[in-house]
Design an enzyme around this catalytic site. Structure first.
Site, short mmCIF file in Angstrom:
data_model
loop_
_atom_site.label_atom_id
_atom_site.label_comp_id
_atom_site.label_asym_id
_atom_site.label_seq_id
_atom_site.Cartn_x
_atom_site.Cartn_y
_atom_site.Cartn_z
N ASP A 104 0.70 -1.23 -0.05
CA ASP A 104 -0.09 -0.11 0.14
C ASP A 104 0.83 1.30 0.22
OD1 ASP A 104 -2.08 -1.73 0.13
OD2 ASP A 104 -2.48 -1.45 2.22
N1 URA Z 1 -1.12 -5.87 3.77
C1 URA Z 1 -1.65 -4.58 3.86
O1 URA Z 1 -2.84 -4.18 4.36
N2 URA Z 1 -1.14 -3.83 3.40
C2 URA Z 1 0.07 -3.87 2.51
O2 URA Z 1 0.79 -3.03 2.27
C3 URA Z 1 0.60 -5.28 2.77
C4 URA Z 1 -0.11 -6.08 3.31
#
Ligand code: URA
Length: 246
Positions: A104
């Site tokens: 993310d």
């Molecule tokens: N899980 C999430 O919620 N975000 C990420 O970036 C990676 C795993």
């Protein structure tokens, strides 16, 4: 292979730049100045130097990058946000690299970049069980019951079933979580299902390759031969293992 194609594939010099470098006598092949950009070379044996630096042939490339917050794990972003590729110098960007998996925008830490589509595909397959380890900070304490639910394989609010995951609390609000798959916003949604909330997330390991403590945020480096061998062994299935979550 042609000299100009070799240098372009290695991300060292575009065709026009190679022609100019040849005219300036900046390229040598086996000790002799190259006299033409289309000179035929044996990419596996010949010793090519560009401005005094050896250029070694590699069929594929793997880099690691310590992603800062606010950077997108994509090759381009329509809304003008910075991507992981924007953190690389132009000569590395020319290779057609892409991120192996996604984080993310607000997640920091280890992301691998490659032009090896076949191995990336294998590493991202949930069947390969390539562990991804994250450090988390949560809004509320994580209970033993939360860890047990994650270890059994949680069902999210929309019915999505997750593979077993290991949560190792270090303090009531912080710890490590190990996933073997990468569903959309998976950790945030798992914590949501536990009536908790993720405040920060940092990936520290992917498929046995660890984020080195001395790689600063925004920094990158090529994988070492050992790290590449670790990935290759995952690709061949040698490291596929049952996660010991209990
Ligand atoms: N899980 C999430 O919620 N975000 C990420 O970036 C990676 C795993």
């Amino acid at each position: 292979m042609r000299l100009d194609r070799f240098l372009s594939e290695m991300g060292r010099s575009g065709r026009k730049e190679t022609a100019l470098a040849v005219r300036r006598g900046e390229i040598t092949v086996n000790g002799a100045p190259a006299d033409r950009p289309d000179l035929r070379i044996d990419e596996n044996r010949d010793e090519v130097f560009l401005r005094g630096e050896r250029v070694v042939y590699r069929r594929t490339v793997w880099l690691m990058l310590n992603k800062p917050q606010g950077v997108i794990s994509a090759t381009e972003d329509g809304r003008g946000q910075r991507t992981v590729l924007d953190l690389l110098p132009p000569e590395e960007r020319r290779r057609g690299l892409f991120p192996c998996g996604r984080l993310d925008a607000d997640t920091t830490g280890l992301i691998l970049l490659t032009d090896d589509g076949a191995l990336a595909h294998l590493l991202l397959s949930p069947k390969r069980h390539a562990d991804k380890i994250y450090e988390y900070r949560a809004a509320r304490p994580v209970s033993e019951e939360d860890c047990r639910r994650a270890a059994e394989g949680m069902t999210l609010s929309d019915g999505t079933v997750c593979l077993p995951a290991r949560i190792e609390p270090l303090t009531p609000l912080t710890g490590r979580i190990t996933l073997r798959e990468g569903k959309y916003h998976q950790i945030k949604r798992m914590f949501g299902a536990m009536e908790n909330r993720i405040l920060s997330l940092r990936r520290v390991s992917f498929a046995g390759v660890a984020l080195p403590p001395d790689l600063p945020e925004g920094g990158w480096r090529p994988l070492t031969a050992e790290e590449e061998a670790t990935l290759l062994s995952f690709g061949k299935g040698q490291n596929a293992q049952k996660m010991n979550v209990k």
